[in-house]
Design a protein around this motif. Structure first.
Motif, PDB file in Angstrom:
ATOM      1  N   HIS A  25       0.830  -1.201   0.000  1.00  0.00           N
ATOM      2  CA  HIS A  25       0.000   0.000   0.000  1.00  0.00           C
ATOM      3  C   HIS A  25       0.871   1.261   0.000  1.00  0.00           C
ATOM      4  O   HIS A  25       0.652   2.187  -0.785  1.00  0.00           O
ATOM      5  CB  HIS A  25      -0.908  -0.032   1.236  1.00  0.00           C
ATOM      6  CG  HIS A  25      -2.112   0.844   1.143  1.00  0.00           C
ATOM      7  ND1 HIS A  25      -3.049   0.909   2.140  1.00  0.00           N
ATOM      8  CD2 HIS A  25      -2.538   1.692   0.175  1.00  0.00           C
ATOM      9  CE1 HIS A  25      -3.995   1.759   1.794  1.00  0.00           C
ATOM     10  NE2 HIS A  25      -3.707   2.250   0.606  1.00  0.00           N
TER      11      HIS A  25
ATOM     12  N   HIS B 291      -3.481   9.360   1.028  1.00  0.00           N
ATOM     13  CA  HIS B 291      -2.632   8.316   1.610  1.00  0.00           C
ATOM     14  C   HIS B 291      -1.683   8.878   2.669  1.00  0.00           C
ATOM     15  O   HIS B 291      -1.431   8.225   3.684  1.00  0.00           O
ATOM     16  CB  HIS B 291      -1.859   7.575   0.520  1.00  0.00           C
ATOM     17  CG  HIS B 291      -2.712   6.605  -0.230  1.00  0.00           C
ATOM     18  ND1 HIS B 291      -3.253   6.874  -1.451  1.00  0.00           N
ATOM     19  CD2 HIS B 291      -3.162   5.364   0.114  1.00  0.00           C
ATOM     20  CE1 HIS B 291      -3.989   5.833  -1.845  1.00  0.00           C
ATOM     21  NE2 HIS B 291      -3.944   4.909  -0.912  1.00  0.00           N
TER      22      HIS B 291
ATOM     23  N   TYR C 123     -13.174   6.864   0.544  1.00  0.00           N
ATOM     24  CA  TYR C 123     -12.719   7.135   1.910  1.00  0.00           C
ATOM     25  C   TYR C 123     -13.887   7.600   2.763  1.00  0.00           C
ATOM     26  O   TYR C 123     -14.840   8.188   2.248  1.00  0.00           O
ATOM     27  CB  TYR C 123     -11.672   8.260   1.916  1.00  0.00           C
ATOM     28  CG  TYR C 123     -10.381   7.906   1.212  1.00  0.00           C
ATOM     29  CD1 TYR C 123      -9.268   7.482   1.933  1.00  0.00           C
ATOM     30  CD2 TYR C 123     -10.284   7.976  -0.166  1.00  0.00           C
ATOM     31  CE1 TYR C 123      -8.092   7.143   1.293  1.00  0.00           C
ATOM     32  CE2 TYR C 123      -9.107   7.642  -0.817  1.00  0.00           C
ATOM     33  CZ  TYR C 123      -8.014   7.224  -0.079  1.00  0.00           C
ATOM     34  OH  TYR C 123      -6.854   6.895  -0.722  1.00  0.00           O
TER      35      TYR C 123
ATOM     36  N   ASP D  95      -9.119   4.629   4.495  1.00  0.00           N
ATOM     37  CA  ASP D  95      -9.073   4.206   3.092  1.00  0.00           C
ATOM     38  C   ASP D  95      -9.882   2.920   2.991  1.00  0.00           C
ATOM     39  O   ASP D  95      -9.528   1.917   3.617  1.00  0.00           O
ATOM     40  CB  ASP D  95      -7.597   3.971   2.726  1.00  0.00           C
ATOM     41  CG  ASP D  95      -7.370   3.583   1.276  1.00  0.00           C
ATOM     42  OD1 ASP D  95      -8.336   3.175   0.607  1.00  0.00           O
ATOM     43  OD2 ASP D  95      -6.212   3.679   0.838  1.00  0.00           O
TER      44      ASP D  95
ATOM     45  N   HIS E  68      -7.673  -2.479  -1.858  1.00  0.00           N
ATOM     46  CA  HIS E  68      -6.237  -2.739  -1.692  1.00  0.00           C
ATOM     47  C   HIS E  68      -5.776  -2.466  -0.255  1.00  0.00           C
ATOM     48  O   HIS E  68      -4.715  -2.910   0.139  1.00  0.00           O
ATOM     49  CB  HIS E  68      -5.386  -1.946  -2.711  1.00  0.00           C
ATOM     50  CG  HIS E  68      -5.405  -0.464  -2.544  1.00  0.00           C
ATOM     51  ND1 HIS E  68      -5.663   0.421  -3.588  1.00  0.00           N
ATOM     52  CD2 HIS E  68      -5.174   0.329  -1.475  1.00  0.00           C
ATOM     53  CE1 HIS E  68      -5.600   1.654  -3.146  1.00  0.00           C
ATOM     54  NE2 HIS E  68      -5.300   1.639  -1.868  1.00  0.00           N
TER      55      HIS E  68
HETATM   56 MN   MN3 Z   1      -5.111   3.231  -0.702  1.00  0.00          MN
END
Ligand code: MN3
Length: 208
Positions: free
Chosen positions: A31, A86, A137, A171, A175
């Motif tokens: 990630h 992120h 998100y 998040d 993934h």
């Molecule tokens: Mn992400």
């Protein structure tokens, strides 16, 4: 670290396995080192031939996106949002052994004022995070009146254009959890609550 072009990958302030057993090392490596690095690279590539934008901060690029040349605007929003979101997500987590479990001080007072109890807040936040359709998100943000809001955004959109200050976010792209939690987003949300960096959230809430 630069907060302008060329943007860099901000290293984690904890080890890749620091969030075990809640968030696994392999997910964190992929990630952070792969997904986030790709957003950083693509943002820099989009800005490369536009020196007029090289002094802009990430926040400026995302907030004043109307002033970005049309041919790169989408790339800057997608990848700049990917970097911003992120960075905030990774900074918003911490080794659970090294932290308090609930928001403290001003933030907890705002949570109690807004939701009555911490558990009610957690349930409400989880409910919203389960509602994000596809990738996106869920944010806790504070508006101009100092009130907390839970906000969902899709893909790599940020809350900056909404004129709120983000406090924390999760998040919920697959993934972020698929290797460990498979398709069970609810379990990932519960685990994420165990590794929230409440000291950082408090700083974000207070605006410092
Ligand atoms: Mn992400």
């Amino acid at each position: 670290m630069n907060n302008h072009y060329p943007f860099e990958l901000i290293p984690l302030t904890y080890s890749y396995d620091a969030l075990e057993p809640y968030i696994d090392e392999k997910t964190m490596r992929l990630h952070h080192d792969k997904h986030l690095q790709t957003y950083v690279n693509n943002l820099n590539a989009a800005l490369k031939d536009y020196p007029g934008l090289h002094g802009w901060s990430l926040e400026q690029l995302l907030y004043y996106s109307d002033s970005i040349p049309e041919e790169i605007r989408t790339a800057v929003l997608h990848n700049g949002g990917g970097v911003y979101n992120h960075n905030m997500y990774f900074a918003g987590m911490k080794n659970p052994a090294q932290q308090i479990n609930k928001p403290d001080n001003k933030l907890i007072r705002a949570v109690l004022a807004g939701y009555g109890s911490f558990d009610t807040f957690k349930q409400e936040f989880k409910k919203q995070a389960l509602k994000v359709f596809g990738s996106g998100y869920t944010w806790l943000a504070v508006n101009g009146d100092g009130k907390l809001q839970i906000i969902n955004t899709g893909n790599q959109e940020t809350v900056l254009p909404l004129n709120v200050r983000p406090v924390l976010l999760i998040d919920v792209w697959e993934h972020a959890y698929y290797l460990k939690h498979y398709n069970v987003r609810a379990d990932y949300i519960d685990d994420w609550f165990e590794v929230i960096n409440w000291e950082q959230a408090e700083k974000n809430y207070c605006g410092n």
